[in-house]
Design an enzyme around this catalytic site. Sequence first.
Site, PDB file in Angstrom:
ATOM      1  N   CYS A  45      -1.706  35.591 -51.973  1.00  0.00           N
ATOM      2  CA  CYS A  45      -1.338  35.974 -53.342  1.00  0.00           C
ATOM      3  C   CYS A  45      -1.604  34.832 -54.319  1.00  0.00           C
ATOM      4  CB  CYS A  45       0.138  36.363 -53.410  1.00  0.00           C
ATOM      5  SG  CYS A  45       0.579  37.741 -52.346  1.00  0.00           S
TER       6      CYS A  45
HETATM    7  C1  BEZ Z   1      -0.040  36.239 -48.521  1.00  0.00           C
HETATM    8  O1  BEZ Z   1      -0.144  36.439 -49.723  1.00  0.00           O
HETATM    9  O2  BEZ Z   1      -0.529  35.263 -47.986  1.00  0.00           O
HETATM   10  C2  BEZ Z   1       0.702  37.214 -47.661  1.00  0.00           C
HETATM   11  C3  BEZ Z   1       1.761  37.937 -48.181  1.00  0.00           C
HETATM   12  C4  BEZ Z   1       2.436  38.816 -47.366  1.00  0.00           C
HETATM   13  C5  BEZ Z   1       2.055  38.969 -46.043  1.00  0.00           C
HETATM   14  C6  BEZ Z   1       0.966  38.277 -45.535  1.00  0.00           C
HETATM   15  C7  BEZ Z   1       0.284  37.381 -46.357  1.00  0.00           C
END
Ligand code: BEZ
Length: 210
Positions: A45
């Site tokens: 994210c």
């Molecule tokens: C991420 O943004 O890295 C992420 C968020 C939730 C689950 C897996 C990865």
Amino acid sequence: MSIRLGDTAPNFIADTTEGTIDFYDWKGDSWAVLFSHPKDFTPVCTTELGYTAKLRDEFAERSTKVIGLSVDSVQDHLSWAADIEETQGQPLNFPLIGDPERAIADEYDMIHPEANDTLTVRSVFVIDPSNKVRLTITYPASTGRNFDEILRVIDSLQLTDQHKVATPVNWRRGDDVIIVPALSNEEASERFPEGWDEQKPYLRVVSQPA
Ligand code: BEZ
């Protein structure tokens, strides 16, 4: 109830990193990209939001406003914004909705219980000036999105709204396009007097109209 292409995007009032907004008022008669991310302070994210902020001029050129959402609080978003700027070299420049009560996430069906019943999935909605939903995409949490693809689809939607054309596989702005099958050759001659490449009666390739 899921939101489908052609549906009117539901309006909402939300707390965001840029204050309280009424979605329709904020959007006005622009296009909009409303997207959810699973969680603040997560790696994928962080890269997505930094990259999207870098595309600010590209979205503006397409009269498109961008707004993000997760089920975290606005306070969390504001703290996380410092990490995004530090690691991605780009400050956030669009609002992030705090939706800890999941009101908007539920209305837009951004929580998929079989994937994770507490986090939003990576949903994208492209909404046109009349508030109709024109694109929906859902990615799993482990896969960062390609925001260049979202720009590409906006280019296609804006072009095909104006002209009787469709865009072929992997089309990018400036590439040749396809005359829609509903247009007869007589009608096509009026719209495309320079002619076209008729590969099949249903496959008529023409330069992108200006
Ligand atoms: C991420 O943004 O890295 C992420 C968020 C939730 C689950 C897996 C990865």
